[in-house]
Motif scaffolding. Structure first.
Motif, PDB file in Angstrom:
ATOM      1  N   LYS A 193       0.559   6.073  23.933  1.00 40.30           N
ATOM      2  CA  LYS A 193      -0.784   5.975  23.370  1.00 40.30           C
ATOM      3  C   LYS A 193      -1.843   6.229  24.439  1.00 40.30           C
ATOM      4  O   LYS A 193      -1.762   5.679  25.538  1.00 40.30           O
ATOM      5  CB  LYS A 193      -1.002   4.588  22.756  1.00 40.30           C
ATOM      6  N   MET A 194      -2.843   7.056  24.059  1.00 37.08           N
ATOM      7  CA  MET A 194      -3.936   7.371  24.971  1.00 37.08           C
ATOM      8  C   MET A 194      -5.254   7.294  24.201  1.00 37.08           C
ATOM      9  O   MET A 194      -5.387   7.889  23.136  1.00 37.08           O
ATOM     10  CB  MET A 194      -3.722   8.743  25.571  1.00 37.08           C
ATOM     11  N   TRP A 195      -6.220   6.551  24.752  1.00 38.34           N
ATOM     12  CA  TRP A 195      -7.506   6.349  24.103  1.00 38.34           C
ATOM     13  C   TRP A 195      -8.602   7.072  24.871  1.00 38.34           C
ATOM     14  O   TRP A 195      -8.603   7.099  26.099  1.00 38.34           O
ATOM     15  CB  TRP A 195      -7.860   4.862  24.056  1.00 38.34           C
ATOM     16  N   GLY A 196      -9.546   7.638  24.127  1.00 40.02           N
ATOM     17  CA  GLY A 196     -10.681   8.306  24.748  1.00 40.02           C
ATOM     18  C   GLY A 196     -11.943   8.117  23.928  1.00 40.02           C
ATOM     19  O   GLY A 196     -11.902   7.677  22.772  1.00 40.02           O
ATOM     20  N   ARG A 197     -13.056   8.471  24.541  1.00 38.58           N
ATOM     21  CA  ARG A 197     -14.365   8.396  23.886  1.00 38.58           C
ATOM     22  C   ARG A 197     -15.159   9.652  24.218  1.00 38.58           C
ATOM     23  O   ARG A 197     -14.892  10.313  25.206  1.00 38.58           O
ATOM     24  CB  ARG A 197     -15.156   7.176  24.366  1.00 38.58           C
ATOM     25  N   GLY A 198     -16.159   9.909  23.380  1.00 40.39           N
ATOM     26  CA  GLY A 198     -17.001  11.063  23.635  1.00 40.39           C
ATOM     27  C   GLY A 198     -18.274  11.032  22.823  1.00 40.39           C
ATOM     28  O   GLY A 198     -18.489  10.139  21.997  1.00 40.39           O
ATOM     29  N   LEU A 220      -7.645   7.880  19.332  1.00 38.61           N
ATOM     30  CA  LEU A 220      -6.326   7.513  19.833  1.00 38.61           C
ATOM     31  C   LEU A 220      -5.439   8.747  19.670  1.00 38.61           C
ATOM     32  O   LEU A 220      -5.388   9.336  18.588  1.00 38.61           O
ATOM     33  CB  LEU A 220      -5.747   6.345  19.038  1.00 38.61           C
ATOM     34  N   PHE A 221      -4.770   9.124  20.728  1.00 38.91           N
ATOM     35  CA  PHE A 221      -3.835  10.247  20.698  1.00 38.91           C
ATOM     36  C   PHE A 221      -2.439   9.728  21.002  1.00 38.91           C
ATOM     37  O   PHE A 221      -2.274   8.794  21.795  1.00 38.91           O
ATOM     38  CB  PHE A 221      -4.213  11.303  21.744  1.00 38.91           C
ATOM     39  N   LEU A 222      -1.441  10.321  20.371  1.00 33.82           N
ATOM     40  CA  LEU A 222      -0.046   9.990  20.644  1.00 33.82           C
ATOM     41  C   LEU A 222       0.610  11.136  21.387  1.00 33.82           C
ATOM     42  O   LEU A 222       0.466  12.304  21.005  1.00 33.82           O
ATOM     43  CB  LEU A 222       0.708   9.736  19.342  1.00 33.82           C
ATOM     44  N   VAL A 223       1.343  10.810  22.430  1.00 35.41           N
ATOM     45  CA  VAL A 223       2.130  11.803  23.156  1.00 35.41           C
ATOM     46  C   VAL A 223       3.392  12.058  22.344  1.00 35.41           C
ATOM     47  O   VAL A 223       4.089  11.118  21.950  1.00 35.41           O
ATOM     48  CB  VAL A 223       2.476  11.308  24.576  1.00 35.41           C
ATOM     49  N   VAL A 224       3.666  13.331  22.046  1.00 36.15           N
ATOM     50  CA  VAL A 224       4.809  13.722  21.213  1.00 36.15           C
ATOM     51  C   VAL A 224       5.579  14.840  21.888  1.00 36.15           C
ATOM     52  O   VAL A 224       5.118  15.458  22.847  1.00 36.15           O
ATOM     53  CB  VAL A 224       4.336  14.180  19.805  1.00 36.15           C
ATOM     54  N   GLU A 225       6.762  15.108  21.344  1.00 39.87           N
ATOM     55  CA  GLU A 225       7.523  16.264  21.824  1.00 39.87           C
ATOM     56  C   GLU A 225       6.773  17.529  21.446  1.00 39.87           C
ATOM     57  O   GLU A 225       6.051  17.561  20.459  1.00 39.87           O
ATOM     58  CB  GLU A 225       8.925  16.282  21.185  1.00 39.87           C
ATOM     59  N   LYS A 226       6.981  18.599  22.201  1.00 42.06           N
ATOM     60  CA  LYS A 226       6.364  19.875  21.853  1.00 42.06           C
ATOM     61  C   LYS A 226       6.795  20.278  20.470  1.00 42.06           C
ATOM     62  O   LYS A 226       7.936  20.064  20.067  1.00 42.06           O
ATOM     63  CB  LYS A 226       6.766  20.934  22.882  1.00 42.06           C
ATOM     64  N   LEU A 227       5.876  20.853  19.709  1.00 37.68           N
ATOM     65  CA  LEU A 227       6.125  21.181  18.312  1.00 37.68           C
ATOM     66  C   LEU A 227       6.514  22.647  18.119  1.00 37.68           C
ATOM     67  O   LEU A 227       5.934  23.524  18.741  1.00 37.68           O
ATOM     68  CB  LEU A 227       4.868  20.886  17.487  1.00 37.68           C
ATOM     69  N   GLY A 228       7.456  22.903  17.237  1.00 39.51           N
ATOM     70  CA  GLY A 228       7.788  24.245  16.817  1.00 39.51           C
ATOM     71  C   GLY A 228       8.252  25.183  17.907  1.00 39.51           C
ATOM     72  O   GLY A 228       8.161  26.390  17.757  1.00 39.51           O
ATOM     73  N   GLY A 229       8.683  24.656  19.009  1.00 40.44           N
ATOM     74  CA  GLY A 229       9.166  25.503  20.091  1.00 40.44           C
ATOM     75  C   GLY A 229       8.054  26.229  20.838  1.00 40.44           C
ATOM     76  O   GLY A 229       8.291  26.976  21.756  1.00 40.44           O
ATOM     77  N   ALA A 230       6.806  26.021  20.438  1.00 38.89           N
ATOM     78  CA  ALA A 230       5.690  26.686  21.115  1.00 38.89           C
ATOM     79  C   ALA A 230       5.412  26.022  22.444  1.00 38.89           C
ATOM     80  O   ALA A 230       5.513  24.821  22.577  1.00 38.89           O
ATOM     81  CB  ALA A 230       4.443  26.628  20.235  1.00 38.89           C
ATOM     82  N   LYS A 231       5.082  26.818  23.420  1.00 44.72           N
ATOM     83  CA  LYS A 231       4.702  26.284  24.723  1.00 44.72           C
ATOM     84  C   LYS A 231       3.215  25.997  24.657  1.00 44.72           C
ATOM     85  O   LYS A 231       2.392  26.891  24.705  1.00 44.72           O
ATOM     86  CB  LYS A 231       5.031  27.267  25.820  1.00 44.72           C
ATOM     87  N   LEU A 232       2.876  24.729  24.503  1.00 46.08           N
ATOM     88  CA  LEU A 232       1.471  24.332  24.348  1.00 46.08           C
ATOM     89  C   LEU A 232       0.808  24.112  25.664  1.00 46.08           C
ATOM     90  O   LEU A 232       1.359  23.741  26.619  1.00 46.08           O
ATOM     91  CB  LEU A 232       1.385  23.069  23.495  1.00 46.08           C
TER      92      LEU A 232
END
Length: 195
Positions: free
Chosen positions: A162-167, A183-195
């Protein structure tokens, strides 16, 4: 801290679009700020980031977008605990409107999602991706278009995935259009795309 965004000197054509906005030009000329290109603004070989890189990259949507890092002051006793602030200046066109000459509120929330995500991304593991889990936006006043806006964002903290930010979205002269927290969640890379 390793920079995730693409370090680049501002394109002179982008800078020229802000020549009539003194507060925006002052960002380009500030030697303390580190310019970078948001990864979401760069076209990919896959469909990821196509919304910001293509759909919102036109003369009538966002004709110019430049971001900068402001590093924590090294003279501050708490500098190691401070986050890098990102500052992003954008030229918004009238194809973003919800009401006549007023930017759509959903678009303003997209701006906050993008800039807060960019600031928070600094802390995610390189082999992972992130997704927005929560975004709260408080609208203060309408964004009239066309407009030049300043977006500020920073990471507040991270705990595991979990990562929190403001703006904020501002007028560059102290006026605030909207503020947000996410709030952002760190996840595995999606769909094989190099993000």
């Amino acid at each position: 801290m390793e920079r995730r965004n693409l370090r680049s000197e501002p394109d002179p054509k982008i800078k020229a679009q802000f020549k009539d906005t003194p507060w925006a030009i002052s960002l380009f000329n500030d030697p303390i700020l580190i310019p970078f290109t948001n990864d979401s603004r760069v076209p990919k070989s896959h469909t990821g980031d196509s919304f910001c890189a293509q759909t919102l990259n036109t003369p009538t949507t966002i004709s110019a977008w430049q971001s900068f890092h402001r590093l924590p002051s090294s003279s501050s006793p708490s500098a190691s605990n401070q986050s890098t602030e990102t500052l992003t200046v954008m030229k918004l066109g009238s194809a973003l409107n919800g009401h006549p000459d007023i930017c759509h509120g959903g678009f303003v929330s997209l701006l906050l999602d993008e800039v807060i995500g960019s600031a928070v991304e600094e802390r995610r593991p390189r082999d992972k991706s992130m997704m927005t889990a929560f975004l709260k936006v408080d609208y203060k006043k309408p964004v009239k278009t066309p407009a030049t806006v300043l977006c500020r964002a920073w990471c507040e903290r991270g705990e595991g995935r979990k990562m929190w930010g403001r703006g904020s979205v501002e007028d560059g002269m102290g006026g605030v259009f909207a503020v947000g927290e996410a709030l952002f969640l760190v996840v595995e890379k999606l769909g094989g795309a190099k993000l």
